[in-house]
Design a protein around this motif. Structure first.
Motif, PDB file in Angstrom:
ATOM      1  N   TRP A   9      22.336  45.531  39.547  1.00  0.00           N
ATOM      2  CA  TRP A   9      23.595  46.049  39.005  1.00  0.00           C
ATOM      3  C   TRP A   9      23.754  47.509  39.421  1.00  0.00           C
ATOM      4  O   TRP A   9      22.802  48.154  39.860  1.00  0.00           O
ATOM      5  N   LEU A  10      24.991  47.989  39.284  1.00  0.00           N
ATOM      6  CA  LEU A  10      25.284  49.391  39.584  1.00  0.00           C
ATOM      7  C   LEU A  10      25.164  50.224  38.315  1.00  0.00           C
ATOM      8  O   LEU A  10      25.486  49.758  37.230  1.00  0.00           O
ATOM      9  N   ALA A  11      24.685  51.450  38.473  1.00  0.00           N
ATOM     10  CA  ALA A  11      24.703  52.407  37.365  1.00  0.00           C
ATOM     11  C   ALA A  11      25.222  53.727  37.929  1.00  0.00           C
ATOM     12  O   ALA A  11      24.834  54.133  39.026  1.00  0.00           O
ATOM     13  N   PRO A  36      30.414  40.956  26.787  1.00  0.00           N
ATOM     14  CA  PRO A  36      31.355  41.807  26.052  1.00  0.00           C
ATOM     15  C   PRO A  36      31.377  43.238  26.571  1.00  0.00           C
ATOM     16  O   PRO A  36      30.827  44.153  25.963  1.00  0.00           O
ATOM     17  N   GLN A  37      32.015  43.423  27.684  1.00  0.00           N
ATOM     18  CA  GLN A  37      32.157  44.745  28.268  1.00  0.00           C
ATOM     19  C   GLN A  37      33.648  45.046  28.383  1.00  0.00           C
ATOM     20  O   GLN A  37      34.459  44.136  28.528  1.00  0.00           O
ATOM     21  N   PRO A  38      34.011  46.356  28.331  1.00  0.00           N
ATOM     22  CA  PRO A  38      35.438  46.716  28.227  1.00  0.00           C
ATOM     23  C   PRO A  38      36.312  46.012  29.272  1.00  0.00           C
ATOM     24  O   PRO A  38      37.379  45.493  28.940  1.00  0.00           O
ATOM     25  N   PHE A  39      35.849  45.962  30.515  1.00  0.00           N
ATOM     26  CA  PHE A  39      36.702  45.433  31.599  1.00  0.00           C
ATOM     27  C   PHE A  39      36.821  43.913  31.588  1.00  0.00           C
ATOM     28  O   PHE A  39      37.570  43.339  32.364  1.00  0.00           O
ATOM     29  N   PHE A  86      35.761  50.997  36.180  1.00  0.00           N
ATOM     30  CA  PHE A  86      35.406  50.754  37.577  1.00  0.00           C
ATOM     31  C   PHE A  86      36.353  49.766  38.241  1.00  0.00           C
ATOM     32  O   PHE A  86      36.671  49.882  39.421  1.00  0.00           O
ATOM     33  N   PHE A  87      36.784  48.754  37.477  1.00  0.00           N
ATOM     34  CA  PHE A  87      37.556  47.661  38.067  1.00  0.00           C
ATOM     35  C   PHE A  87      39.073  47.898  38.046  1.00  0.00           C
ATOM     36  O   PHE A  87      39.827  47.068  38.555  1.00  0.00           O
ATOM     37  N   SER A  88      39.527  49.012  37.437  1.00  0.00           N
ATOM     38  CA  SER A  88      40.965  49.318  37.358  1.00  0.00           C
ATOM     39  C   SER A  88      41.789  48.149  36.841  1.00  0.00           C
ATOM     40  O   SER A  88      42.883  47.870  37.362  1.00  0.00           O
ATOM     41  N   GLY A  89      41.292  47.449  35.848  1.00  0.00           N
ATOM     42  CA  GLY A  89      42.063  46.346  35.261  1.00  0.00           C
ATOM     43  C   GLY A  89      41.134  45.288  34.704  1.00  0.00           C
ATOM     44  O   GLY A  89      39.937  45.286  34.987  1.00  0.00           O
ATOM     45  N   ILE A 114      27.736  46.655  35.872  1.00  0.00           N
ATOM     46  CA  ILE A 114      28.539  46.078  36.951  1.00  0.00           C
ATOM     47  C   ILE A 114      27.611  45.316  37.892  1.00  0.00           C
ATOM     48  O   ILE A 114      26.774  45.906  38.566  1.00  0.00           O
ATOM     49  N   GLY A 115      27.746  44.018  37.889  1.00  0.00           N
ATOM     50  CA  GLY A 115      26.844  43.173  38.676  1.00  0.00           C
ATOM     51  C   GLY A 115      27.030  43.401  40.164  1.00  0.00           C
ATOM     52  O   GLY A 115      28.152  43.379  40.661  1.00  0.00           O
ATOM     53  N   ALA A 116      25.925  43.626  40.868  1.00  0.00           N
ATOM     54  CA  ALA A 116      26.008  43.770  42.321  1.00  0.00           C
ATOM     55  C   ALA A 116      25.503  42.506  43.005  1.00  0.00           C
ATOM     56  O   ALA A 116      25.585  42.386  44.217  1.00  0.00           O
ATOM     57  N   GLY A 117      24.986  41.567  42.234  1.00  0.00           N
ATOM     58  CA  GLY A 117      24.575  40.306  42.846  1.00  0.00           C
ATOM     59  C   GLY A 117      23.287  39.754  42.259  1.00  0.00           C
ATOM     60  O   GLY A 117      22.548  40.449  41.572  1.00  0.00           O
ATOM     61  N   VAL A 118      23.072  38.484  42.549  1.00  0.00           N
ATOM     62  CA  VAL A 118      21.865  37.783  42.105  1.00  0.00           C
ATOM     63  C   VAL A 118      21.023  37.528  43.350  1.00  0.00           C
ATOM     64  O   VAL A 118      21.531  37.058  44.365  1.00  0.00           O
ATOM     65  N   GLU A 119      19.749  37.873  43.279  1.00  0.00           N
ATOM     66  CA  GLU A 119      18.866  37.608  44.422  1.00  0.00           C
ATOM     67  C   GLU A 119      18.161  36.278  44.267  1.00  0.00           C
ATOM     68  O   GLU A 119      17.728  35.674  45.244  1.00  0.00           O
ATOM     69  N   GLU A 120      18.018  35.856  43.019  1.00  0.00           N
ATOM     70  CA  GLU A 120      17.232  34.649  42.764  1.00  0.00           C
ATOM     71  C   GLU A 120      17.476  34.230  41.322  1.00  0.00           C
ATOM     72  O   GLU A 120      17.580  35.082  40.440  1.00  0.00           O
TER      73      GLU A 120
END
Lengths: 151, 151
Positions: free
Chosen positions: A143-145, B38-41, B52-55, A82-88
């Motif tokens: 990213w989130l883990a 290619p991720q489930p969400f 995580f994204f509920s959809g 799950i991407g939390a953002g790009v810093e660069e």
């Protein structure tokens, strides 16, 4: 790395190489360019020759998308990355038809998420090479883990 | 803005709205996800619901690509918009099927290029809204613009 990874599995200095390399075709460059980045040097070989890039080259956003694929294949985060953002992000050389791209990712640091107690934030640097080992793109992304459930 | 713009045409505080909004379909989300993320969400409605994204939601890299298209259409740089890099990019809300995206870009600053005397660097912030005026993405990107020829 085939087992799903949790926040606790990541550590500073850990590295991940892409499992495969990705061959970028002229057809894919043009098709992506026509959809998302319709500029002469991304959609037409002749126009590309007369441009800044002296030839057809991939949209930087196509390269970024391919890099996401290589990263998702080589770093299997539990529940998904799950991407939390790009810093660069920097494009250091044009990506040309038939280039083969591979990635090396290094974990820069890890920290628990302040806003989401079940998750941690993994900060990573990715370097993207072509088949001549020239660097074509560099990025730092977070990213989130998920944390391992302790109950 | 239909005329091609040179470095001298950009100034701090200048704004550009996207000319149109872009409707993101479930088919495009899934097709992009299968190719590049290619991720489930990003590829399956049911799997998305349990994530995580509920959809189902768009890959952040699809959103970034759509934003490039909206930016290219609304800011016509002479010779094309040549990306010099991303300083920051954040996905602040999921993009869902049938969302309509639009962009607002603001020029943050402009400077001549140290390495390329014929070009300047334009630094811009882009904010991406959905049809409910919620911000779904924010970015700061730099691009090159050619100087007007004085000869």
């Amino acid at each position: 790395m085939s087992q799903a990874m949790y926040f606790e599995d990541f550590y500073q200095g850990q590295t991940f190489d892409s499992e495969t390399s990705y061959r970028v075709t002229a057809a894919e460059i043009i098709s992506f360019g026509e959809k998302y980045d319709p500029q002469p040097f991304h959609i037409d070989e002749t126009a590309g020759r007369n441009s800044f890039f002296s030839g057809l080259c991939a949209s930087g956003w196509l390269t970024a998308a391919i890099v996401m694929r290589l990263r998702v294949e080589s770093i299997k985060v539990a529940g998904g990355m799950i991407g939390a953002g790009v810093e660069e992000m920097r494009w250091t050389k044009p990506v040309r038809p038939d280039d083969k791209l591979r990635t090396q990712s290094t974990i820069l640091d890890v920290r628990k998420s302040a806003s989401r107690p079940d998750y941690g934030v993994v900060r990573s640097r990715t370097t993207v090479f072509n088949q001549r080992n020239e660097i074509v793109m560099k990025s730092i992304v977070n990213w989130l883990a998920p944390l391992k459930k302790t109950t």
